[in-house]
Design a protein around this motif. Structure first.
Motif, PDB file in Angstrom:
ATOM      1  N   ILE A 118       0.816  -1.212   0.000  1.00 39.27           N
ATOM      2  CA  ILE A 118       0.000   0.000   0.000  1.00 39.27           C
ATOM      3  C   ILE A 118       0.854   1.268   0.000  1.00 39.27           C
ATOM      4  CG2 ILE A 118      -1.740   1.294   1.315  1.00 39.27           C
ATOM      5  CD1 ILE A 118      -2.735  -1.406   2.358  1.00 39.27           C
ATOM      6  N   ALA A 119       0.495   2.181  -0.892  1.00 37.08           N
ATOM      7  CA  ALA A 119       1.043   3.549  -0.952  1.00 37.08           C
ATOM      8  C   ALA A 119       2.561   3.608  -1.072  1.00 37.08           C
ATOM      9  CB  ALA A 119       0.585   4.361   0.256  1.00 37.08           C
ATOM     10  N   PRO A 120       3.157   2.904  -2.040  1.00 33.61           N
ATOM     11  CA  PRO A 120       4.592   3.097  -2.249  1.00 33.61           C
ATOM     12  C   PRO A 120       4.866   4.503  -2.769  1.00 33.61           C
ATOM     13  CG  PRO A 120       3.665   1.820  -4.057  1.00 33.61           C
ATOM     14  CD  PRO A 120       2.579   1.972  -3.022  1.00 33.61           C
ATOM     15  N   PHE A 121       6.007   5.038  -2.374  1.00 37.27           N
ATOM     16  CA  PHE A 121       6.414   6.386  -2.767  1.00 37.27           C
ATOM     17  C   PHE A 121       7.132   6.290  -4.104  1.00 37.27           C
ATOM     18  CE2 PHE A 121       9.076  10.247  -2.459  1.00 37.27           C
ATOM     19  CZ  PHE A 121       8.198  11.169  -1.919  1.00 37.27           C
ATOM     20  N   PHE A 161      -2.070  -1.055  -3.940  1.00 40.63           N
ATOM     21  CA  PHE A 161      -2.818   0.200  -3.943  1.00 40.63           C
ATOM     22  C   PHE A 161      -1.852   1.378  -3.949  1.00 40.63           C
ATOM     23  CE2 PHE A 161      -5.801  -2.841  -2.310  1.00 40.63           C
ATOM     24  CZ  PHE A 161      -7.050  -2.413  -2.748  1.00 40.63           C
ATOM     25  N   HIS A 162      -2.166   2.369  -4.770  1.00 41.75           N
ATOM     26  CA  HIS A 162      -1.332   3.566  -4.885  1.00 41.75           C
ATOM     27  C   HIS A 162      -2.109   4.787  -4.431  1.00 41.75           C
ATOM     28  CE1 HIS A 162       1.658   1.408  -7.349  1.00 41.75           C
ATOM     29  NE2 HIS A 162       0.609   0.797  -7.842  1.00 41.75           N
ATOM     30  N   LEU A 163      -1.456   5.648  -3.681  1.00 43.42           N
ATOM     31  CA  LEU A 163      -2.045   6.941  -3.358  1.00 43.42           C
ATOM     32  C   LEU A 163      -1.804   7.932  -4.482  1.00 43.42           C
ATOM     33  CD1 LEU A 163      -3.283   9.051  -1.366  1.00 43.42           C
ATOM     34  CD2 LEU A 163      -0.932   9.504  -0.620  1.00 43.42           C
ATOM     35  N   ARG A 164      -0.597   7.960  -5.015  1.00 40.99           N
ATOM     36  CA  ARG A 164      -0.120   9.047  -5.867  1.00 40.99           C
ATOM     37  C   ARG A 164      -0.331   8.790  -7.357  1.00 40.99           C
ATOM     38  NH1 ARG A 164       5.554  10.063  -6.744  1.00 40.99           N
ATOM     39  NH2 ARG A 164       5.679  11.016  -4.687  1.00 40.99           N
ATOM     40  N   ALA A 165      -0.304   9.877  -8.116  1.00 39.70           N
ATOM     41  CA  ALA A 165      -0.317   9.815  -9.573  1.00 39.70           C
ATOM     42  C   ALA A 165       0.967   9.156 -10.071  1.00 39.70           C
ATOM     43  CB  ALA A 165      -0.465  11.218 -10.155  1.00 39.70           C
TER      44      ALA A 165
END
Length: 387
Positions: free
Chosen positions: A135-138, A153-157
């Protein structure tokens, strides 16, 4: 559904050895039972906490911990505290893979907030094999997004989104001679591919390309190659230390064009590294300006720092960690029954279309990229950022 993994004693990893490699967040690892038990939800994070990319891991983790601390003070989620066990990989894939094996052996609920493309690519197959959500790798690399995987799952574009924005901005200003300075690994290639794709759509190609090795600031050859090509702008796809070194050396060599970076560079870290030399350097961003109070979510972030997170530096990286933590917490709230890999995935997918204080989020069964927000910012040369 992921089968229950064996506890640490079955792996041959001693409690003492594991604790010795953890940097904070692991105060209660004494029990041999799985970490996700005893009213705790434990996330595993391998990231750079030392070396030339350290500020990325430090700041992302600080922002996430800020949110979880605030949440835990209010009782957590369903009476369960959310904690992070973090291990330092120095932004090196081999170390990250070993850290990931250790975290998985302890039965973490999910892997969270990994920093960087090469490290995340080393960890992802291990997470998938174990059935653990990632979840949410930078990172915005397409290699972590395609093919689609239900556990990721990704937070970022994506970097494609960021580089398309950069190329659109440059070409709209009539700057078509664009060079690319990039890290010589999967991260650098992902950014180069994004720039190349955006240029191809305008029947252009990079004016020149040059590389730097990961965790190195040896940029002399890259500067020589790119300055000789006389581009109007340079897009940088590397970490803050090497990008800062390139900017300084290119200007010493007579380059008078502009510099654009993708968000992974670490905006505040780059500003700190460049000082007054940062004036005019641009960065694409995938979260809102953390210093602006126009959005409720940034006010919430700054208020949380004021209430007791005074060790947290407000910047883009820490805000991304804060938002990633909020995304995870929202997924756990929506998970039905006992929290495990399957219920967590279902909970995250159930978020649907919403906003986190003005920051738009969209997740579903066929969409695991929460945000495609991207905007440009610029360093002022005195440590500040304007959008």
């Amino acid at each position: 559904m992921r089968p229950t993994p064996p506890h640490a004693l079955a792996t041959g990893l001693t409690r003492r050895a594991f604790a010795a490699t953890a940097i904070g967040g692991a105060a209660s690892l004494a029990a041999p039972a799985l970490l996700a038990q005893n009213n705790r939800i434990v996330l595993g994070q391998s990231a750079a906490f030392s070396g030339p990319a350290a500020q990325l891991g430090i700041q992302f983790n600080a922002g996430a911990q800020l949110y979880f601390d605030q949440l835990n003070q209010q009782g957590g989620v369903g009476g369960q505290r959310i904690e992070i066990v973090k291990l330092d990989d120095g932004y090196e894939p081999d170390r990250c893979a070993e850290n990931t094996r250790q975290l998985l052996s302890r039965g973490c609920t999910a892997l969270f907030g990994y920093i960087g493309t090469p490290t995340s690519l080393a960890a992802l197959p291990l997470a998938i094999k174990d059935g653990t959500p990632f979840i949410a790798p930078f990172t915005g690399a397409m290699g972590l997004r395609q093919p689609f995987n239900r556990l990721v799952f990704h937070l970022r574009a994506s970097y494609n989104d960021e580089t398309a924005l950069i190329v659109r901005q440059l070409t709209s200003l009539g700057l078509n001679d664009i060079a690319v300075f990039h890290q010589n690994d999967s991260y650098g290639k992902a950014g180069l591919d994004g720039v190349t794709l955006a240029l191809e759509q305008r029947k252009l190609k990079p004016k020149a390309t040059a590389t730097v090795e990961r965790n190195s600031v040896d940029v002399a050859k890259a500067v020589s190659a790119i300055v000789a090509a006389k581009p109007q702008a340079v897009v940088q796809i590397s970490a803050y230390a090497s990008c800062a070194a390139f900017v300084r050396e290119a200007r010493k060599a007579g380059f008078g064009g502009t510099f654009f970076n993708v968000s992974f560079v670490g905006t505040q870290a780059l500003a700190d590294a460049l000082g007054k030399d940062g004036a005019g350097v641009a960065i694409s961003q995938v979260v809102p300006n953390p210093f602006s109070t126009t959005r409720p979510v940034t006010r919430e972030f700054l208020d949380a720092i004021a209430r007791g997170g005074n060790k947290v530096q407000p910047n883009y990286s820490s805000l991304e960690g804060f938002l990633a933590a909020r995304l995870f917490a929202e997924g756990t709230r929506r998970a039905s029954g006992r929290l495990n890999a399957d219920s967590l995935v279902n909970g995250l997918e159930a978020i649907g279309d919403t906003t986190f204080g003005g920051f738009s989020i969209s997740l579903g069964a066929d969409n695991h990229v929460a945000s495609r927000f991207a905007e440009l910012s610029m360093l002022t040369g005195d440590g500040r950022v304007r959008t």
